[in-house]
Write an enzyme that holds these catalytic residues in place. Structure first.
Site, short mmCIF file in Angstrom:
data_model
loop_
_atom_site.label_atom_id
_atom_site.label_comp_id
_atom_site.label_asym_id
_atom_site.label_seq_id
_atom_site.Cartn_x
_atom_site.Cartn_y
_atom_site.Cartn_z
N PHE A 115 2.81 3.16 7.39
CA PHE A 115 2.58 1.88 6.92
C PHE A 115 3.24 0.86 7.51
N ILE B 32 0.90 -1.22 0.01
CA ILE B 32 0.19 0.00 -0.08
C ILE B 32 0.80 1.32 0.01
N ASP C 80 15.29 0.28 9.96
CA ASP C 80 14.28 -0.16 11.03
C ASP C 80 13.75 0.66 11.78
N TYR D 7 -2.03 -9.20 16.10
CA TYR D 7 -1.93 -8.24 14.98
C TYR D 7 -3.00 -7.10 15.43
N LYS E 180 -2.80 -2.73 16.12
CA LYS E 180 -3.54 -1.41 15.47
C LYS E 180 -4.49 -0.96 16.59
N PHE F 11 -10.44 -1.74 5.11
CA PHE F 11 -11.17 -3.06 4.85
C PHE F 11 -10.27 -3.90 4.12
N ASN G 241 12.38 -1.03 5.98
CA ASN G 241 13.76 -2.09 6.10
C ASN G 241 13.72 -3.32 5.27
N ASN H 98 -1.64 -15.44 2.15
CA ASN H 98 -2.64 -15.58 3.49
C ASN H 98 -3.96 -15.11 2.67
N ASN H 99 -4.02 -13.91 1.88
CA ASN H 99 -5.12 -13.39 1.59
C ASN H 99 -5.71 -13.79 0.29
N SER I 212 -6.91 -0.78 10.73
CA SER I 212 -7.44 -1.85 9.90
C SER I 212 -8.78 -2.13 10.54
N THR J 244 -9.97 -4.65 11.44
CA THR J 244 -9.56 -5.93 12.27
C THR J 244 -9.83 -5.37 13.79
P1 NAD Z 1 3.60 -4.69 3.42
O1 NAD Z 1 4.12 -5.63 4.40
O2 NAD Z 1 3.35 -4.72 1.93
O3 NAD Z 1 4.34 -3.33 3.58
C1 NAD Z 1 4.64 -2.79 4.93
C2 NAD Z 1 6.20 -2.43 4.85
O4 NAD Z 1 6.40 -2.07 5.76
C3 NAD Z 1 7.09 -3.35 3.98
O5 NAD Z 1 7.76 -2.72 2.95
C4 NAD Z 1 7.84 -3.72 5.06
O6 NAD Z 1 9.25 -3.99 4.69
C5 NAD Z 1 8.01 -2.22 5.95
N1 NAD Z 1 8.20 -2.46 7.59
C6 NAD Z 1 7.78 -3.46 8.37
N2 NAD Z 1 8.35 -3.19 9.59
C7 NAD Z 1 9.22 -2.34 9.58
C8 NAD Z 1 10.08 -1.72 10.39
N3 NAD Z 1 10.02 -2.22 11.60
N4 NAD Z 1 10.78 -0.83 9.96
C9 NAD Z 1 10.84 -0.35 8.86
N5 NAD Z 1 10.07 -0.89 7.62
C10 NAD Z 1 9.14 -1.74 8.16
O7 NAD Z 1 1.87 -4.19 3.97
P2 NAD Z 1 0.85 -3.55 3.38
O8 NAD Z 1 -0.03 -4.37 2.87
O9 NAD Z 1 1.15 -2.49 2.47
O10 NAD Z 1 0.08 -2.74 4.68
C11 NAD Z 1 0.29 -1.45 4.96
C12 NAD Z 1 -0.14 -1.28 6.29
O11 NAD Z 1 -1.74 -1.35 6.30
C13 NAD Z 1 0.21 -2.13 7.38
O12 NAD Z 1 0.30 -1.16 8.55
C14 NAD Z 1 -0.89 -3.02 7.55
O13 NAD Z 1 -0.99 -3.46 8.98
C15 NAD Z 1 -2.06 -2.20 7.16
N6 NAD Z 1 -3.35 -2.99 6.61
C16 NAD Z 1 -3.17 -3.40 5.75
C17 NAD Z 1 -4.18 -4.36 5.24
C18 NAD Z 1 -3.87 -5.38 4.01
O14 NAD Z 1 -4.81 -6.39 3.70
N7 NAD Z 1 -2.88 -5.21 3.16
C19 NAD Z 1 -5.43 -4.18 5.76
C20 NAD Z 1 -5.59 -3.54 6.92
C21 NAD Z 1 -4.58 -2.62 7.20
N1 UFG Z 2 -10.17 -16.94 1.88
C1 UFG Z 2 -10.57 -18.18 1.27
N2 UFG Z 2 -9.47 -18.89 0.59
C2 UFG Z 2 -8.14 -18.45 0.86
C3 UFG Z 2 -7.90 -16.90 1.58
C4 UFG Z 2 -9.24 -16.38 1.97
O1 UFG Z 2 -11.58 -18.76 0.96
O2 UFG Z 2 -7.16 -18.77 0.41
C5 UFG Z 2 -11.32 -16.50 2.38
C6 UFG Z 2 -11.72 -16.07 3.82
O3 UFG Z 2 -12.16 -16.94 4.54
C7 UFG Z 2 -12.39 -14.65 3.74
C8 UFG Z 2 -12.32 -14.00 2.69
O4 UFG Z 2 -11.60 -15.03 1.82
O5 UFG Z 2 -13.96 -15.10 3.95
C9 UFG Z 2 -10.96 -12.82 2.97
O6 UFG Z 2 -9.88 -13.58 3.22
P1 UFG Z 2 -8.41 -12.64 3.40
O7 UFG Z 2 -7.48 -13.49 4.22
O8 UFG Z 2 -8.20 -11.85 1.93
O9 UFG Z 2 -9.01 -11.27 4.25
P2 UFG Z 2 -9.48 -10.98 5.74
O10 UFG Z 2 -10.76 -10.19 5.73
O11 UFG Z 2 -9.60 -12.49 6.42
O12 UFG Z 2 -8.58 -10.34 6.57
C10 UFG Z 2 -7.91 -9.17 6.04
C11 UFG Z 2 -6.47 -8.63 6.21
C12 UFG Z 2 -6.43 -8.56 7.85
C13 UFG Z 2 -7.50 -7.61 8.47
C14 UFG Z 2 -8.86 -7.85 7.88
C15 UFG Z 2 -9.69 -6.92 8.22
O13 UFG Z 2 -5.59 -9.93 5.85
O14 UFG Z 2 -5.18 -8.40 8.22
O15 UFG Z 2 -8.80 -7.92 6.42
O16 UFG Z 2 -9.26 -5.55 7.71
F1 UFG Z 2 -7.51 -7.51 9.72
#
Ligand code: NAD
Ligand code: UFG
Length: 354
Positions: free
Chosen positions: A80, A12, A58, A148, A152, A177, A32, A197-198, A124, A126
């Site tokens: 982020f 992001i 870091d 996690y 947040k 979301f 980092n 994971n997603n 998030s 979450t």
């Molecule tokens: P990401 O892992 O792609 O990006 C995070 C970045 O932060 C990475 O480049 C990582 O190297 C860097 N980083 C982590 N710890 C660090 C540290 N201690 N020092 C310096 N750099 C560090 O994750 P993302 O998907 O881009 O998410 C960005 C933010 O949004 C996060 O805070 C995450 O919790 C939040 N968020 C993400 C999602 C999602 O689904 N992607 C949903 C809700 C919230």
């Molecule tokens: N799902 C599958 N198969 C997969 C992965 C996911 O069926 O391989 C399903 C899950 O059960 C869920 C939906 O797809 O119903 C979305 O799952 P994600 O893992 O993509 O997303 P989540 O909503 O579970 O979680 C995400 C972020 C979390 C955050 C949350 C709320 O990963 O960090 O949204 O913002 F906390």
């Protein structure tokens, strides 16, 4: 303005750098690379048309953060940088507390000492845990269900406390979301390490032939087709909200905590079929047991963000799938392939504005 983007090499954050540059801001990334690749920097340069400054550091190192603030004069920070895998956070809670909370406190301390008083924070959905009803608005009960999520929630509370005690400090807690999709150039996108994971990155890897089939975690939820419902939001819409939030803070209008979602719930099966239509690929799947900790439905009431920021999403689920697939198909191995070897689309052939 000069904006520090902590975690700007990540999924992001990298898209936010593009949106900030389009808004005319200078960007300095601090990362980092624990979950990202330095290769993103050349891609950003290609999109933005100028090099992006980056400091490898870091946030857990207080002295490194202090040195960063001594070298630059920032007007604002977007934060982020965090670890974000829910499952991993159960296995390594202390690593999550240290990275996400101690790292952020080091950042807040350095901001305070340097007189940098504008912060946009990645929170998030979450923080709502298992919601009592949907759509979820910002008044809903906060109830985290994993370490996690706790990081947040704790950070939101610390930031709120700071806003309460320091009248000059302004912050935006943005509750995302489910961010998906990629920049329309296909040059930057989500590049998870290991098994995704997603849902969306998993679907992309099945379409690319890296995985044989998708496992759908349960079809016995109380939803129309039995699969889980989420609020997927295009990452370009998401980062546009960050720029709007920064503008809001700079205008001195106050602090804010808002949901960033579309307000529309989409089931797993609906997303799979939308992806098949957008990509022309078929996505084999099997229904398996529910994933521990998953809930049936999570989607936003995004009306507060609209009222305060004048922001609403523009990109639909087709655009999310199309852009996720463009990124995946140009970069089947994520950032592993050097920029010169990409089968890239010419940037001027497509709409690239955030
Ligand atoms: P990401 O892992 O792609 O990006 C995070 C970045 O932060 C990475 O480049 C990582 O190297 C860097 N980083 C982590 N710890 C660090 C540290 N201690 N020092 C310096 N750099 C560090 O994750 P993302 O998907 O881009 O998410 C960005 C933010 O949004 C996060 O805070 C995450 O919790 C939040 N968020 C993400 C999602 C999602 O689904 N992607 C949903 C809700 C919230
Ligand atoms: N799902 C599958 N198969 C997969 C992965 C996911 O069926 O391989 C399903 C899950 O059960 C869920 C939906 O797809 O119903 C979305 O799952 P994600 O893992 O993509 O997303 P989540 O909503 O579970 O979680 C995400 C972020 C979390 C955050 C949350 C709320 O990963 O960090 O949204 O913002 F906390």
């Amino acid at each position: 303005m000069c904006v520090l983007v902590c975690g700007g090499a990540g999924y992001i954050g990298s898209h936010a750098c593009v949106a900030l540059a389009e808004r005319g801001h200078r960007v300095v990334i601090a990362d980092n690379f624990s979950n990202s690749s330095p290769r993103v920097l050349l891609r950003l340069q290609r999109i933005i048309g100028a090099p992006v400054e980056c400091e490898r550091l870091d946030l857990r190192s207080k002295s490194a953060v202090a040195r960063l603030f001594a070298r630059h004069r920032f007007d604002a920070v977007m934060h982020f940088a965090a670890l974000k895998a829910v499952g991993e956070s159960f296995a390594q809670p202390l690593a999550y507390f240290e990275n996400n909370i101690c790292g952020a406190i080091n950042l807040l301390r350095a901001m305070h000492e340097a007189g940098v008083a504008r912060l946009v924070f990645s929170s998030s959905a979450t923080v709502y845990g298992d919601p009592q009803s949907v759509p979820i608005n910002e008044q809903a009960r906060l109830d985290v269900t994993n370490p996690y999520g706790r990081t947040k929630l704790v950070m939101e509370q610390l930031i709120d406390d700071l806003c309460g005690t320091d009248a000059s400090f302004r912050a935006a807690n943005l509750r995302y979301f489910n961010p998906v999709g990629a920049h329309p150039s296909g040059l930057i996108g989500e590049d998870p390490s290991g098994i995704p994971n997603n849902l969306m990155p998993y679907i992309c890897q099945v379409a690319a032939g890296r995985r044989s089939k998708l496992s759908i975690f349960g079809d016995d939820y109380p939803t129309p087709d039995g699969t889980g419902i989420r609020d997927y939001i295009h990452v370009m819409d998401l980062v546009r909200a960050h720029v709007a939030a920064l503008d809001y803070l700079m205008r001195g209008e106050g602090n804010l905590t808002v949901n960033l979602g579309t307000g529309r719930g989409i089931s797993v099966l609906e997303l799979v079929h939308a992806f098949e239509r957008a990509s022309g690929c078929s996505i084999p799947y099997e229904i398996v047991a529910r994933r521990r900790g998953d809930v049936a439905q999570v989607y936003a009431d995004p009306s507060l963000a609209h009222r305060l920021l004048g922001w609403r999403t523009r990109l639909d689920v087709h655009a999310m799938c199309r852009d996720a697939w463009r990124w995946q198909s140009i970069n089947p191995d994520g950032y592993q392939r050097p920029l010169g070897k990409l089968k890239s689309l010419p940037l001027d052939a497509i709409e690239t504005k955030a």
